[in-house]
Design a protein around this motif. Structure first.
Motif, PDB file in Angstrom:
ATOM      1  N   SER A 386       0.891  -1.157  -0.073  1.00 21.75           N
ATOM      2  CA  SER A 386       0.004  -0.077  -0.029  1.00 21.75           C
ATOM      3  C   SER A 386       0.707   1.229  -0.051  1.00 21.75           C
ATOM      4  CB  SER A 386      -0.796  -0.052   1.211  1.00 21.75           C
ATOM      5  OG  SER A 386      -0.118  -0.080   2.655  1.00 21.75           O
ATOM      6  N   GLU A 387       1.945   1.150   0.674  1.00 19.52           N
ATOM      7  CA  GLU A 387       2.842   2.514   0.783  1.00 19.52           C
ATOM      8  C   GLU A 387       3.402   2.683  -0.295  1.00 19.52           C
ATOM      9  OE1 GLU A 387       6.670   4.107   3.398  1.00 19.52           O
ATOM     10  OE2 GLU A 387       5.642   2.369   4.046  1.00 19.52           O
ATOM     11  N   LEU A 388       4.019   1.507  -0.946  1.00 22.41           N
ATOM     12  CA  LEU A 388       4.640   1.637  -2.312  1.00 22.41           C
ATOM     13  C   LEU A 388       3.733   1.908  -3.421  1.00 22.41           C
ATOM     14  CD1 LEU A 388       7.582   1.004  -3.728  1.00 22.41           C
ATOM     15  CD2 LEU A 388       6.713  -1.497  -4.000  1.00 22.41           C
ATOM     16  N   ASN A 389       2.557   1.679  -3.182  1.00 20.05           N
ATOM     17  CA  ASN A 389       1.654   2.132  -4.443  1.00 20.05           C
ATOM     18  C   ASN A 389       1.409   3.555  -4.325  1.00 20.05           C
ATOM     19  OD1 ASN A 389       0.716  -0.108  -6.405  1.00 20.05           O
ATOM     20  ND2 ASN A 389       0.936  -1.129  -4.615  1.00 20.05           N
ATOM     21  N   ARG A 390       1.254   4.119  -2.860  1.00 21.53           N
ATOM     22  CA  ARG A 390       0.992   5.310  -2.857  1.00 21.53           C
ATOM     23  C   ARG A 390       2.087   6.281  -3.238  1.00 21.53           C
ATOM     24  NH1 ARG A 390       2.872   8.695   0.645  1.00 21.53           N
ATOM     25  NH2 ARG A 390       3.955   7.104   2.130  1.00 21.53           N
ATOM     26  N   ARG A 440      14.661   5.395 -13.652  1.00 26.85           N
ATOM     27  CA  ARG A 440      15.476   6.065 -12.843  1.00 26.85           C
ATOM     28  C   ARG A 440      14.442   7.212 -12.107  1.00 26.85           C
ATOM     29  NH1 ARG A 440      19.005   7.579 -16.292  1.00 26.85           N
ATOM     30  NH2 ARG A 440      20.352   6.049 -16.040  1.00 26.85           N
ATOM     31  N   TYR A 441      13.654   7.903 -12.850  1.00 21.13           N
ATOM     32  CA  TYR A 441      12.856   9.049 -12.016  1.00 21.13           C
ATOM     33  C   TYR A 441      12.181   8.224 -10.865  1.00 21.13           C
ATOM     34  CZ  TYR A 441       8.700  11.488 -11.232  1.00 21.13           C
ATOM     35  OH  TYR A 441       7.685  12.112 -10.384  1.00 21.13           O
ATOM     36  N   LEU A 442      11.624   7.188 -11.095  1.00 27.34           N
ATOM     37  CA  LEU A 442      10.491   6.490 -10.237  1.00 27.34           C
ATOM     38  C   LEU A 442      11.645   6.033  -8.879  1.00 27.34           C
ATOM     39  CD1 LEU A 442       8.103   4.073 -12.236  1.00 27.34           C
ATOM     40  CD2 LEU A 442       7.793   6.089 -11.056  1.00 27.34           C
ATOM     41  N   ILE A 443      12.813   5.494  -9.380  1.00 30.18           N
ATOM     42  CA  ILE A 443      13.833   5.088  -8.037  1.00 30.18           C
ATOM     43  C   ILE A 443      14.044   6.262  -7.325  1.00 30.18           C
ATOM     44  CG2 ILE A 443      15.969   4.147  -7.798  1.00 30.18           C
ATOM     45  CD1 ILE A 443      13.804   2.044  -8.408  1.00 30.18           C
ATOM     46  N   ASN A 444      14.491   7.203  -8.135  1.00 27.71           N
ATOM     47  CA  ASN A 444      14.967   8.546  -7.260  1.00 27.71           C
ATOM     48  C   ASN A 444      13.887   9.228  -6.326  1.00 27.71           C
ATOM     49  OD1 ASN A 444      17.440   8.661  -8.478  1.00 27.71           O
ATOM     50  ND2 ASN A 444      16.909  10.029  -9.917  1.00 27.71           N
ATOM     51  N   ASN A 449      11.447   9.554  -0.522  1.00 28.86           N
ATOM     52  CA  ASN A 449      10.350   9.321   0.115  1.00 28.86           C
ATOM     53  C   ASN A 449      10.587   8.088   1.039  1.00 28.86           C
ATOM     54  OD1 ASN A 449       7.802  10.832  -0.665  1.00 28.86           O
ATOM     55  ND2 ASN A 449       8.913  10.799  -2.275  1.00 28.86           N
ATOM     56  N   ILE A 450      11.517   7.169   0.813  1.00 31.17           N
ATOM     57  CA  ILE A 450      11.762   6.096   1.713  1.00 31.17           C
ATOM     58  C   ILE A 450      13.259   5.863   1.716  1.00 31.17           C
ATOM     59  CG2 ILE A 450      11.322   3.580   1.926  1.00 31.17           C
ATOM     60  CD1 ILE A 450       9.127   3.821  -0.167  1.00 31.17           C
ATOM     61  N   ASN A 451      13.599   5.447   2.998  1.00 23.28           N
ATOM     62  CA  ASN A 451      14.846   5.380   3.326  1.00 23.28           C
ATOM     63  C   ASN A 451      15.712   4.128   2.598  1.00 23.28           C
ATOM     64  OD1 ASN A 451      17.624   5.856   4.210  1.00 23.28           O
ATOM     65  ND2 ASN A 451      17.017   5.565   6.584  1.00 23.28           N
ATOM     66  N   PHE A 452      16.334   4.394   1.509  1.00 22.68           N
ATOM     67  CA  PHE A 452      16.931   3.360   0.851  1.00 22.68           C
ATOM     68  C   PHE A 452      18.516   3.586   0.845  1.00 22.68           C
ATOM     69  CE2 PHE A 452      13.151   2.328  -1.382  1.00 22.68           C
ATOM     70  CZ  PHE A 452      12.725   1.111  -0.970  1.00 22.68           C
TER      71      PHE A 452
END
Length: 477
Positions: A386-390, A440-444, A449-452
């Motif tokens: 759910s968080e990933l899709n948000r 790449r845009y999505l990953i950035n 938004n998420i600590n990677f």
């Protein structure tokens, strides 16, 4: 590593066959075997199975009376290891007659009051057993604890293994595991099975942090290991290439079990000679088994191409990564300049934090420990669907999907299908048409938004119901 296992120490002079026996018991080639005396210099630890009982093997460096600083350390560490062990295998060369040095060592070990076996190696046939083995009874060893074997011919090892087995406690029957259904099971029609891309399926979510320490020779990897563990675990010497075998050590920190692998220093390929060729091979094998890596650089020297090549190994294996600038003088104030140089040279490790430390003074060592735990948590985390899709939906709203050649693209949903490193699938109508720049845009955006921090991310695009995908379709950012 299970710290409750009985410990078995292999002790003996150089070149008596300890590493070969270690490999035989471990059932795999872990220790480097060489005719050169002194190949093993540090303590190697490995969980082993003796018939149907478990133990922890400790392989020590050969004990040799010499004034050389390295071998003096080796002898001291070997005796300390024997004191730590529950069972001691004292190994001698059956091709030679017993000498006073062997006897002195044996009596010193006998005084420790541990289970002790005298293992006479290189007894290749019955004739040698009859002619040579009897002379070792003068050690005063019981017949039941004297074993004439040939590791290379796998002769006589059965009796030795049975003796070791008898000293070990039976396994404790484990309770049957109950696996609860995952909240995301409804996605299995789309996502299961997906093979492990980087072949790290051996590392399930067991909370074990396995850290490979890599870098050029003499950048201070062994010193960093000692500083992190808080003890002199690895032999440290100004002689380049002291560490040949990888050395591992485990300790508890913040409820995590951290195992460090102090890999052998890497030299330029043209300079690798003799047993250092094995060291290069072993470093790659350790990276295959690790989930985190410390890329150690010498902050007192300029970066060279070899630093980049070594760091590229980490990128190749998709590990969580921290770049460590060792030998950092506390009076230096040019960290930003050095950081920029590292970022420029290691563009593929843009996600890795950079920490300046001094293994000698202990500067920032505690910070490095904390960062190891943090990066592992990022590396092993599973983001709720759910968080990933948000986050993905928010990214698409901010920057709409492209329409290549007039084609309408749509992301139905996204989900994380693997950890260590995180692997994310985008379920789409026309996955082959999504350009890598948008990925790449999505990953950035995900990173924002998420600590990677410290971990690479793998992305794959798929159609609904598509179970197969090609490895070249996976992109890492």
């Amino acid at each position: 590593m299970n710290t409750e296992l009985k410990k078995i120490a292999l002790i003996g002079q150089p070149n008596v066959g300890k590493s070969s026996l270690f490999n035989r018991i471990a059932k795999k080639r872990i220790a480097i075997v060489s005719d050169l005396a002194g190949t093993t210099r540090d303590i190697r630890r490995h969980e082993v199975e003796i018939i149907d009982r478990d133990a922890l093997m400790l392989d020590t460096g050969g004990i040799d009376e010499t004034n050389d600083a390295i071998f003096s350390n080796v002898k001291r560490k070997a005796i300390e290891t024997a004191k730590e062990a529950d069972i001691i295998l004292f190994m001698v060369d059956g091709k030679k007659i017993p000498d006073d040095k062997d006897k002195e060592l044996f009596y010193e070990l006998q005084d420790l009051g541990k289970k002790l076996a005298l293992v006479v190696n290189k007894i290749d046939n019955d004739k040698e057993k009859d002619e040579r083995l009897w002379s070792f009874y003068e050690f005063g060893i019981d017949q039941d604890s004297l074993f004439g074997i040939s590791v290379s011919h796998n002769r006589g090892t059965k009796s030795l293994f049975e003796w070791i087995w008898a000293q070990l406690p039976p396994r404790v029957e484990e309770e049957e595991l109950v696996i609860e259904e995952d909240d995301d099971d409804y996605l299995e029609d789309f996502l299961d099975p997906i093979e492990d891309i980087n072949e790290q399926a051996d590392f399930q979510d067991d909370g074990e942090i396995r850290v490979a320490i890599i870098g050029r020779v003499n950048v201070g990897k062994s010193s960093i290991l000692n500083a992190l563990v808080g003890a002199e675990r690895s032999v440290v010497s100004p002689i380049a290439g002291t560490t040949i075998d990888p050395v591992d050590e485990s300790f508890e920190y913040k409820d995590k079990n951290i195992t460090f692998v102090d890999t052998a220093g890497l030299r330029r390929r043209g300079r690798i000679e003799g047993i250092e060729k094995f060291a290069l091979m072993r470093t790659k094998e350790m990276l295959e088994k690790a989930n985190l890596a410390l890329v150690v650089l010498d902050a007192s020297e300029e970066l060279v191409d070899l630093d980049e090549k070594i760091a590229g190994l980490v990128d190749e294996y998709g590990l969580g990564t921290i770049v460590v600038l060792n030998k950092w003088d506390e009076n230096r104030d040019d960290f930003d300049i050095i950081e920029e140089k590292v970022r420029s040279k290691f563009k593929f490790l843009y996600f890795a934090p950079i920490i300046a430390v001094s293994a000698k003074t202990g500067r920032s060592i505690d910070r490095l420990k904390d960062k190891l735990v943090e990066i592992y948590d990022n590396y092993a985390q599973r983001i709720p669907t759910s968080e990933l899709n948000r986050v993905i939906e928010k990214a698409v709203m901010r920057h709409a999907l492209p329409s290549p050649a007039g084609n309408y693209l749509r992301i139905y949903f996204s989900t994380q299908f693997e950890t260590k490193p995180p692997r994310i699938a985008l379920i789409m109508n026309k996955p082959r048409l999504l350009h890598f720049s948008y990925k790449r845009y999505l990953i950035n955006f995900l990173r924002d938004n998420i600590n990677f921090e410290g971990t690479p991310i793998h992305v794959v695009t798929r159609k609904k119901g598509e179970r197969e995908f090609k490895e070249e379709e996976i992109e890492e950012f």
